[in-house]
Design a protein around this motif. Structure first.
Motif, short mmCIF file in Angstrom:
data_model
loop_
_atom_site.label_atom_id
_atom_site.label_comp_id
_atom_site.label_asym_id
_atom_site.label_seq_id
_atom_site.Cartn_x
_atom_site.Cartn_y
_atom_site.Cartn_z
N LEU B 238 0.85 -1.20 0.00
CA LEU B 238 0.00 0.00 0.00
C LEU B 238 0.88 1.25 0.00
O LEU B 238 1.76 1.39 0.86
N TYR B 239 0.64 2.13 -0.97
CA TYR B 239 1.37 3.40 -1.06
C TYR B 239 0.35 4.52 -1.00
O TYR B 239 -0.57 4.57 -1.83
N ILE B 240 0.48 5.38 -0.02
CA ILE B 240 -0.46 6.49 0.10
C ILE B 240 0.28 7.79 -0.23
O ILE B 240 1.21 8.18 0.49
N ALA B 241 -0.09 8.42 -1.35
CA ALA B 241 0.56 9.66 -1.79
C ALA B 241 -0.28 10.84 -1.34
O ALA B 241 -1.43 10.98 -1.73
N VAL B 261 -3.05 4.76 -3.11
CA VAL B 261 -4.06 5.72 -2.68
C VAL B 261 -3.50 7.11 -2.92
O VAL B 261 -2.32 7.36 -2.63
N ALA B 262 -4.29 8.00 -3.49
CA ALA B 262 -3.85 9.38 -3.68
C ALA B 262 -4.79 10.32 -2.97
O ALA B 262 -6.02 10.20 -3.09
N ILE B 263 -4.20 11.25 -2.23
CA ILE B 263 -4.99 12.29 -1.58
C ILE B 263 -4.48 13.63 -2.12
O ILE B 263 -3.30 13.98 -1.93
N ASN B 264 -5.34 14.34 -2.84
CA ASN B 264 -4.90 15.56 -3.49
C ASN B 264 -6.12 16.44 -3.72
O ASN B 264 -7.20 15.94 -4.04
N GLN B 273 -4.44 9.24 -12.07
CA GLN B 273 -4.52 8.31 -13.20
C GLN B 273 -3.97 6.93 -12.87
O GLN B 273 -4.30 5.95 -13.53
N ILE B 274 -3.08 6.86 -11.87
CA ILE B 274 -2.52 5.55 -11.54
C ILE B 274 -3.02 5.06 -10.18
O ILE B 274 -2.65 3.97 -9.74
N ALA B 275 -3.82 5.88 -9.49
CA ALA B 275 -4.27 5.50 -8.14
C ALA B 275 -5.46 4.54 -8.22
O ALA B 275 -6.35 4.70 -9.05
N ASP B 276 -5.47 3.54 -7.34
CA ASP B 276 -6.62 2.65 -7.26
C ASP B 276 -7.75 3.35 -6.52
O ASP B 276 -8.92 3.18 -6.84
N TYR B 277 -7.38 4.11 -5.48
CA TYR B 277 -8.38 4.83 -4.70
C TYR B 277 -7.94 6.28 -4.57
O TYR B 277 -6.99 6.60 -3.85
N GLY B 278 -8.62 7.14 -5.30
CA GLY B 278 -8.31 8.57 -5.24
C GLY B 278 -9.31 9.26 -4.33
O GLY B 278 -10.50 8.97 -4.36
#
Ligand SMILES: Cc1cc2nc3c(=O)[nH]c(=O)nc-3n(C[C@H](O)[C@H](O)[C@H](O)COP(=O)(O)OP(=O)(O)OC[C@H]3O[C@@H](n4cnc5c(N)ncnc54)[C@H](O)[C@@H]3O)c2cc1C
Ligand SMILES: Nc1ncnc2c1ncn2[C@@H]1O[C@H](COP(=O)(O)O)[C@@H](O)[C@H]1O
Lengths: 250, 297
Positions: B238-241, B261-264, B273-278
């Motif tokens: 799991l990578y959370i950006a 996971v991306a939080i932005n 575009q590459i996040a499974d869960y944005g």
């Protein structure tokens, strides 16, 4: 003290490259080319050494096609005093570049060679270390701070666990990391002046270097595409999905 | 055919990168010998000139014993990248950097252009000097311990260089390159102090902390946190950006993570575009809420 700065012409870091449909490589036709960003940092460091009165002459070198002259002109506009192009249309791999650079070092006898840590096209991260080996010189790779005094270079290096500091007796090789400095931009007057600075062209043959590639590229393909673009509405949904769908947290 | 793997270690324990490098060798076939070049390393490695693991000294030792080996393999870590090219040039052979796959004993796949292309390359040299992308090969299990241990003499120390000191980042968290979960912060964090928010979340998940180049350049966190093309390559479960836009140079270091996971706050940020869960929104609200949600359920 003379400083040599090898600079590579690469596809600009902002360009999203495309793989050629025939799998022979990456399409570089009509693509913006620039100086490798780590080499801009190398030029900047050398220029600062000259401004401090530590370096006396800065020689930029590029190996490759005739268009590398543009990259060298950029180095001259940033403050290099003269430039050498080792011109060839042959594919150059790091070992060949290191041998070409060694031949120039043998002629020019600099006290310091500053390279980038990595070219952002081949991502090899080899040339500086190879050059140091061929010369039998000490190396300080991934530099984030350089001090030169009394025939020694004290270099702070970025390592996986943090930082380390080495002291080298000159002559030596340094490769730059991102935090070493923030490169300046070339000003218009300096770009004009750079056009008049000397730029010599030599061929690998004249240096007695065999540049034949040792690695054959059999094919180049696009990486598999990652399926992304999924969205969640809120934190509750995120946590629920990470638990039940992705199963990466408990 | 036999293979020499150069171990990365801290004179008392092997770094996990070594186990990944050995895994790649399993695909080459042949005997695997492990070189532990060090000082006071449990009786196995006893050369004071190797205490600092300077490239000049380690490479000279490798070159000395290179004779019988068809492959010389190092992890593509700061350690391996510093040493391997020095060995290759001394042996007058090419180096194959950062291999992701072994196709045959002389053919490998490696990423170029920040991982935007994969090149299949064949080495024509008699000896292959290779660095291994650790995330591409599952670590071997360190068991057995029956291998014979042989002493080799180290060449005298190189005269022109001296290690003056190290400033290593201290942390109780898992190491970035071996952590199962990573939380990375970018420029969106605004200042170093705000990484405390990520630490609180990391505590809940037993995660490592990483960062974008922008966050490192701005001095929020030390250089060894940088993930990317020219930083560390990671592939956790799991990578959370958090507050990271998703420049190709950053993606190059993390896009092989299992779940992203991306939080932005910017719905157009390329990271989505590459996040499974944005999750689109203000990180200063989302991160504490996420930490709270994990505590409450
Ligand atoms: C030679 C070279 C090598 C490089 N190597 C690397 C590398 O190894 N690793 C790397 O990471 N980069 C690398 N880069 C840099 C890369 O190109 C980008 O500049 C960098 O990754 C951007 O970092 P960032 O995403 O943190 O910052 P930005 O691009 O500025 O993004 C910040 C993001 O935070 C979001 N944000 C801001 N405030 C909030 C808020 N309150 N809530 C939620 N979101 C918010 C914004 O919407 C934005 O998307 C390299 C560049 C070069 C030229
Ligand atoms: N063709 C070239 N001409 C000049 N310098 C080069 C060339 N190729 C590599 N270099 C130098 O070597 C560094 C590392 O490149 P590489 O080993 O290819 O990742 C670059 O940052 C340059 O300083």
């Amino acid at each position: 003290m003379k400083v040599l700065i090898p600079v590579k012409r690469v596809v600009d870091f902002n360009v999203k490259v495309r793989v050629k449909p025939d799998g022979s490589g990456v399409d570089t036709a009509n693509v913006k080319m620039s100086m490798n960003p780590f080499d801009e940092i190398a030029v900047e460091e050398a220029v600062r050494l000259k401004e401090k009165g530590i370096a006396s002459e800065l020689v930029a070198i590029s190996c490759g096609v005739a268009a590398c002259q543009e990259t060298l002109r950029t180095a001259l506009a940033l403050g290099a005093d003269r430039a050498i192009l080792i011109e060839t249309n042959a594919e150059l791999q790091p070992l060949a570049v290191a041998k070409l650079l060694k031949a120039i070092v043998d002629k020019e006898t600099p006290q310091l060679v500053i390279l980038g840590k990595q070219a952002i096209d081949d991502d090899s991260n080899q040339t500086g270390q190879m050059l140091a080996a061929l010369l039998g010189w000490p190396q300080a790779t991934f530099a984030s701070k350089v001090d030169i005094a009394g025939g020694k270079a004290t270099v702070k290096r970025e390592v996986d666990g943090g930082l380390e500091t080495v002291a080298m007796v000159l002559p030596a090789v340094i490769t730059t990391d991102l935090r070493l400095n923030e490169p300046r931009y070339a000003t218009l007057p300096n770009i004009m002046k750079a056009k008049k600075k000397p730029l010599d062209v030599v061929k690998p043959d004249a240096l007695g270097v065999d540049v034949a590639p040792r690695l054959a590229t059999l094919k180049v393909v696009e990486p598999p595409k990652r399926k992304g673009g999924g969205k969640v509405a809120d934190v509750k949904e995120l946590v629920a999905k990470l638990r039940s769908e992705a199963k990466v947290i408990s | 055919m036999s293979i020499l793997v150069v171990a990365e270690h801290d004179h008392s324990t092997l770094k996990s990168a070594t186990l990944h490098a050995v895994a790649a060798c399993g695909k080459l076939g042949g005997d695997i010998h492990l070189l532990v070049a060090g000082h006071n390393a449990r009786g196995a490695a006893e050369a004071p000139q190797l205490a600092g693991q300077l490239a000049e000294n380690v490479a000279a030792l490798i070159v000395n014993i290179a004779g019988p080996y068809s492959h010389i393999v190092l992890p593509a870590t700061g350690f391996g990248k510093n040493i391997a090219p020095r060995v290759a040039a001394s042996l007058d052979v090419a180096q194959v950097s950062d291999i992701m796959s072994v196709e045959s004993p002389d053919t490998f796949i490696r990423p170029i252009y920040a991982g935007n292309a994969f090149a299949t390359v064949q080495s024509k040299d008699a000896k292959k000097v290779i660095t291994v992308r650790t995330t591409a090969f599952d670590a071997v299990v360190p068991e057995g311990g029956h291998a014979a241990i042989e002493d080799v003499a180290a060449p005298p120390g190189f005269e022109g260089i001296e290690l003056l000191g190290q400033e290593l980042t201290k942390s109780d968290r898992p190491e970035l390159t071996s952590a199962r979960i990573i939380i990375s912060g970018g420029r969106g964090l605004q200042k170093g102090e705000n990484f405390k928010m990520l630490e609180a979340l990391a505590d809940k998940l037993n995660a490592a902390i990483g960062a974008s180049r922008a966050a490192v350049d701005a001095g929020f966190v030390p250089n060894d946190y940088q993930v990317g093309q020219t930083g560390k390559i990671v592939a956790p479960d799991l990578y959370i950006a958090v507050g990271i836009s998703g420049a190709i140079q950053h993606l190059a270091g993390m896009k092989d993570s299992k779940v992203i996971v991306a939080i932005n706050k910017d719905p157009e940020a390329p990271i989505f575009q590459i996040a499974d869960y944005g999750l689109v929104g203000d990180l200063f609200e989302i991160v504490p809420a996420l930490t709270a949600e994990l505590s409450s359920t």
